[in-house]
Design a protein around this motif. Structure first.
Motif, PDB file in Angstrom:
ATOM      1  N   MET A   1      42.974  47.256  41.768  1.00 54.99           N
ATOM      2  CA  MET A   1      42.050  46.491  40.918  1.00 54.99           C
ATOM      3  C   MET A   1      42.765  46.151  39.615  1.00 54.99           C
ATOM      4  O   MET A   1      43.888  46.587  39.369  1.00 54.99           O
ATOM      5  N   THR A   2      42.083  45.404  38.761  1.00 54.86           N
ATOM      6  CA  THR A   2      42.643  45.093  37.452  1.00 54.86           C
ATOM      7  C   THR A   2      42.769  46.378  36.630  1.00 54.86           C
ATOM      8  O   THR A   2      42.031  47.339  36.854  1.00 54.86           O
ATOM      9  N   SER A   3      43.693  46.415  35.680  1.00 51.88           N
ATOM     10  CA  SER A   3      43.961  47.647  34.916  1.00 51.88           C
ATOM     11  C   SER A   3      42.932  47.851  33.796  1.00 51.88           C
ATOM     12  O   SER A   3      42.184  46.937  33.446  1.00 51.88           O
TER      13      SER A   3
ATOM     14  N   ARG B   1      34.143  42.397  36.219  1.00 53.40           N
ATOM     15  CA  ARG B   1      35.158  41.341  36.338  1.00 53.40           C
ATOM     16  C   ARG B   1      35.559  41.099  37.800  1.00 53.40           C
ATOM     17  O   ARG B   1      36.352  40.201  38.084  1.00 53.40           O
ATOM     18  N   MET B   2      35.021  41.899  38.718  1.00 55.81           N
ATOM     19  CA  MET B   2      35.410  41.759  40.129  1.00 55.81           C
ATOM     20  C   MET B   2      34.580  40.673  40.801  1.00 55.81           C
ATOM     21  O   MET B   2      33.357  40.654  40.677  1.00 55.81           O
ATOM     22  N   LYS B   3      35.259  39.758  41.508  1.00 55.92           N
ATOM     23  CA  LYS B   3      34.553  38.623  42.107  1.00 55.92           C
ATOM     24  C   LYS B   3      33.948  38.945  43.476  1.00 55.92           C
ATOM     25  O   LYS B   3      32.968  38.354  43.875  1.00 55.92           O
TER      26      LYS B   3
ATOM     27  N   GLN C   1      42.406  42.661  55.302  1.00 55.65           N
ATOM     28  CA  GLN C   1      41.827  41.312  55.433  1.00 55.65           C
ATOM     29  C   GLN C   1      41.028  40.886  54.205  1.00 55.65           C
ATOM     30  O   GLN C   1      40.460  39.797  54.167  1.00 55.65           O
ATOM     31  N   VAL C   2      40.931  41.762  53.210  1.00 55.46           N
ATOM     32  CA  VAL C   2      40.140  41.445  52.014  1.00 55.46           C
ATOM     33  C   VAL C   2      41.041  40.839  50.941  1.00 55.46           C
ATOM     34  O   VAL C   2      42.113  41.368  50.658  1.00 55.46           O
ATOM     35  N   ASP C   3      40.593  39.728  50.376  1.00 52.77           N
ATOM     36  CA  ASP C   3      41.330  39.111  49.269  1.00 52.77           C
ATOM     37  C   ASP C   3      40.614  39.528  47.970  1.00 52.77           C
ATOM     38  O   ASP C   3      39.634  38.913  47.571  1.00 52.77           O
ATOM     39  N   LEU C   4      41.108  40.607  47.373  1.00 56.81           N
ATOM     40  CA  LEU C   4      40.456  41.170  46.191  1.00 56.81           C
ATOM     41  C   LEU C   4      40.755  40.289  44.982  1.00 56.81           C
ATOM     42  O   LEU C   4      41.916  39.988  44.704  1.00 56.81           O
ATOM     43  N   GLN C   5      39.687  39.881  44.265  1.00 54.30           N
ATOM     44  CA  GLN C   5      39.901  38.950  43.141  1.00 54.30           C
ATOM     45  C   GLN C   5      39.131  39.375  41.904  1.00 54.30           C
ATOM     46  O   GLN C   5      37.991  39.825  41.998  1.00 54.30           O
TER      47      GLN C   5
END
Ligand code: AMP
Ligand code: GLY
Length: 423
Positions: free
Chosen positions: A207-209, A299-301, A318-322
């Motif tokens: 995830m983002t920091s 902030r997670m889409k 298969q997950v595109d984490l954004q």
């Protein structure tokens, strides 16, 4: 879907809020929950450590997915009990949650698999620990092996302090059995970064920091707390740091756990120190950080329920984490005197100011209903979160937003995110 969330703090509030956004979900329960969570979930009076009762409740209500926010139930084996009952649950089994539950285990794992961390030795009797201190360099760090609410770490500047520390942990047993074994490790300097990740046993998605502020007072003074505020992303988590950690830390940890027969599914939280010799692991946690989750999840889409299910099913690849290309800051509103002595039961006003205010949130930590009103019920009371297009704007927005909430004895740090100015 019907989802049960286990826990009662700000972390569980933001998890519940994010789960509620999933179009797949039509009913959320939280055990035991808090006043804020009860806005969109039904809170049930079952403790997080009452595994049998929780499993019986999940069966009775035909819960499709249980999500555990806290470390204690994970380390205690809640996942194993639910799985035995045929219930779907997100989190590591007991044999994998040991990554957080035993610091001695995690240090040995890192040594065995060449994952960068501070040099250390484990001790299970005080005589050997005291003998080791004779020839050590100072400062030095003493850590209780087991869970100690984040308080079992002693940074000792001199040999005398370290001798006293060994007594506190191993003889006086200030943290109970958590101090039966201790880790003594090299003192490191550098910036700290929290990196949370989803793991399905094989695949890891970062995830983002974020960065936490653990001390009670401005300027990182005062006692250690559960966390007084966070910001995300960390400007110190550069592309170079990310590349290094991807090569030497993240996947290696997941593969090491699998090789040990302790396949890890759930959240791995990497506490990193960015030293002059490169990033090193300070600690692992087996759950979301609190209050890191409060700045990372808004902030997670992605639909978080889809990500939880991918972890359980082993399809995370298969997950595109954004994540949104913005920033968020969380300022914790605490009761004056926390983490020592503080009063509870004061009415809180101003929640209506956050209704429909896009990019602003109040996540409850220690609150409860009393006579139809929300009152303070803990040391950390609320986490006020604001987004902004960059960190400075998010910080300004968050501090503006703290003014919208009032209660007697309200206390906060005034320098959350000050480090941004040095980036
Ligand atoms: P831990 O629970 O292991 O993350 O430790 C709690 C806090 O103690 C960390 O966030 C650091 O600020 C500090 N700490 C832990 N280990 C070390 C170390 N080896 N050197 C310097 N500081 C440390
Ligand atoms: N904020 C640090 C933790 O959750 O352990």
């Amino acid at each position: 879907m019907r989802v049960l969330i286990v826990g009662s703090g700000g972390r569980e509030h933001v998890i519940a809020w994010k789960v509620a956004k999933s179009p797949k979900v039509d009913k959320i329960y939280c055990a035991p929950g808090n006043a804020g969570i009860s806005e969109f979930a039904e809170c049930v009076d079952i403790g997080a450590m009452e595994f049998e009762k929780l499993a019986a409740f999940a069966k009775e209500k035909q819960i499709d997915l249980t999500v555990v926010g806290m470390d204690d139930p994970l380390v205690g084996g809640i996942v194993d009990i639910f799985e035995k009952e045929g219930l779907r649950i997100f989190g590591p089994r007991k044999n994998a949650a040991v990554l957080e539950g035993s610091k001695a285990f995690s240090k040995d794992l890192m040594k065995k698999y060449g994952i960068p961390t501070a040099a250390y030795e484990n001790f299970n009797n005080p005589q050997d620990a005291l003998a080791y201190l004779e020839t050590s360099k100072y400062p030095i760090v003493l850590k209780a092996d087991g869970l100690a609410l984040g308080k079992g770490v002693l940074i000792c500047n001199t040999r005398d302090e370290a001798i006293a520390g060994v007594k506190t942990l191993m003889l006086d047993k200030q943290f109970g059995d958590a101090g039966n074994t201790i880790v003594i490790e090299e003192f490191m300097t550098g910036r700290e970064v929290s990196v949370l990740s989803y793991v399905d046993g094989d695949t890891i998605k970062i995830m983002t920091s974020a960065q936490d502020h653990k001390r009670a007072k401005d300027g990182d003074q005062g006692l250690n707390t559960g966390g007084m505020g966070t910001f995300s992303p960390s400007p110190f988590y550069t592309a170079e740091v990310d590349t290094f950690c991807k090569e030497h830390i993240y996947q290696k940890t997941v593969d090491a756990m699998k090789a040990e027969g302790r396949t890890f599914k759930g959240i791995i939280f990497f506490g990193l120190m960015l030293t002059k010799d490169g990033p090193k692991v300070l600690e692992y946690n087996a759950r979301f950080g609190d209050p890191e989750a409060q700045v990372v999840l808004p902030r997670m889409k992605n639909d978080i329920v889809e990500v939880f299910e991918a972890c359980i099913d082993g399809t995370l690849d298969q997950v595109d984490l954004q994540f949104e290309d913005n920033a968020a800051v969380c300022v914790v509103l605490a009761s004056d005197g926390y983490p020592e002595h503080y009063e509870k039961g004061y009415p809180i006003t101003g929640f209506e100011n956050f209704k429909d205010k896009d990019g602003y949130y109040v996540f409850h930590a220690g609150t409860k209903f009393k006579d139809g009103q929300i009152v303070t019920n803990g040391g950390r009371v609320l986490g006020v979160v604001a987004k902004g297009e960059d960190l400075k704007k998010a910080r300004k927005n968050a501090y503006e937003a703290t003014k919208l909430i009032s209660f007697e004895n309200k206390y906060m740090r005034n320098d959350i995110g000050k480090a941004i100015d040095e980036a």
